[in-house]
Design an enzyme around this catalytic site. Sequence first.
Site, PDB file in Angstrom:
ATOM      1  N   ARG A   1      40.639  35.581  34.543  1.00  0.00           N
ATOM      2  CA  ARG A   1      41.167  36.912  34.852  1.00  0.00           C
ATOM      3  C   ARG A   1      42.571  37.010  34.248  1.00  0.00           C
ATOM      4  NH1 ARG A   1      41.457  41.393  38.124  1.00  0.00           N
ATOM      5  NH2 ARG A   1      43.523  41.861  38.943  1.00  0.00           N
TER       6      ARG A   1
ATOM      7  N   HIS B   1      50.583  39.241  49.581  1.00  0.00           N
ATOM      8  CA  HIS B   1      51.982  39.687  49.546  1.00  0.00           C
ATOM      9  C   HIS B   1      52.032  41.200  49.336  1.00  0.00           C
ATOM     10  CE1 HIS B   1      50.872  39.441  45.305  1.00  0.00           C
ATOM     11  NE2 HIS B   1      51.885  40.273  45.036  1.00  0.00           N
TER      12      HIS B   1
ATOM     13  N   HIS C   1      48.369  42.779  49.129  1.00  0.00           N
ATOM     14  CA  HIS C   1      47.275  42.469  48.216  1.00  0.00           C
ATOM     15  C   HIS C   1      47.296  40.996  47.838  1.00  0.00           C
ATOM     16  CE1 HIS C   1      50.784  43.709  45.854  1.00  0.00           C
ATOM     17  NE2 HIS C   1      50.340  42.920  44.886  1.00  0.00           N
TER      18      HIS C   1
ATOM     19  N   ASP D   1      54.463  43.905  46.923  1.00  0.00           N
ATOM     20  CA  ASP D   1      55.436  43.828  45.829  1.00  0.00           C
ATOM     21  C   ASP D   1      56.768  44.383  46.337  1.00  0.00           C
ATOM     22  OD1 ASP D   1      53.477  42.803  44.185  1.00  0.00           O
ATOM     23  OD2 ASP D   1      52.891  44.768  43.390  1.00  0.00           O
TER      24      ASP D   1
HETATM   25  O1  LIG Z   1      46.582  39.769  39.220  1.00  0.00           O
HETATM   26  C1  LIG Z   1      46.538  40.695  40.017  1.00  0.00           C
HETATM   27  O2  LIG Z   1      45.646  41.532  40.044  1.00  0.00           O
HETATM   28  C2  LIG Z   1      47.638  40.842  41.042  1.00  0.00           C
HETATM   29  C3  LIG Z   1      48.949  40.310  40.590  1.00  0.00           C
HETATM   30  C4  LIG Z   1      50.036  40.606  41.554  1.00  0.00           C
HETATM   31  O3  LIG Z   1      49.821  40.988  42.673  1.00  0.00           O
HETATM   32  C5  LIG Z   1      51.428  40.436  41.129  1.00  0.00           C
HETATM   33  O4  LIG Z   1      51.671  39.995  39.985  1.00  0.00           O
HETATM   34  O5  LIG Z   1      52.332  40.757  41.941  1.00  0.00           O
HETATM   35 FE   LIG Z   2      51.612  41.819  43.575  1.00  0.00          FE
END
Ligand SMILES: O=C(O)CCC(=O)C(=O)O
Ligand SMILES: [Fe+2]
Length: 226
Positions: free
Chosen positions: A162, A95, A152, A97
């Site tokens: 993680r 996606h 990403h 942001d």
């Molecule tokens: O956890 C991550 O590194 C990415 C999280 C992410 O892309 C988001 O929360 O929009």
């Molecule tokens: Fe994100």
Amino acid sequence: MNSNWKRQRRSRGSSVLVYSAVSAYIEAVRELACELLDLLAEGLWVPDRSVFSRLIRDVDSDSIIRLNHYPPMPMLCQDKDSSPCNQNKVGFGEHSDPQILTILRSNDVGGLQISLNDGAWVPVTPDPATFCVNVGDLLQAMTNGRFVSVRHKALTNSSKSRLSMAYFAAPPPDARITVPPEMISPTKPALYKPFTWGEFKKAAFALRLGDSRLGLFRMECDEQVA
Ligand SMILES: O=C(O)CCC(=O)C(=O)O
Ligand SMILES: [Fe+2]
């Protein structure tokens, strides 16, 4: 003093500590996002250097913080030849942001990947002492496509958890997303129709995570204004 009351007091005490730590963190990353946006405006030769950061500083700003937890996911699946699948599972799908800017931090477990223009996925080295800054869809619209929102995704790790913490800097819902006039010219006509963050969010919710939302607001060729 009974033990139940003591426990309640302790738990209220720790929620106050968590609340104040998170509030201080939000304030610090908002300041960082504003500074980055001011520098960015300056670099683009926009005379009003707070044109972007003003939206985040607004008391009605719709900025949010998200904490992500990706538990370990063992690679247990088997393919047709019954050899183990050598692939990490997707924890957060591909996606971009939707907001202006994302200030992302994670623990020392990798998983974040960004997509390059040629479609290749590149892992981002995890480092709890650094921030990863993502350009969001609104910044792409407000810079008339000069900055491009990054696609990403996050993969899970087979043995470790993680954790990531993302601050999404956003304008107030009724803020009009427009391009500074200096960034529009006959050779660089306006790419997007003006819209509010509220309208954009509504459109985004109606789509799937990975869908491109900005396409909905793109000017038709015959509508483009210089
Ligand atoms: O956890 C991550 O590194 C990415 C999280 C992410 O892309 C988001 O929360 O929009
Ligand atoms: Fe994100």
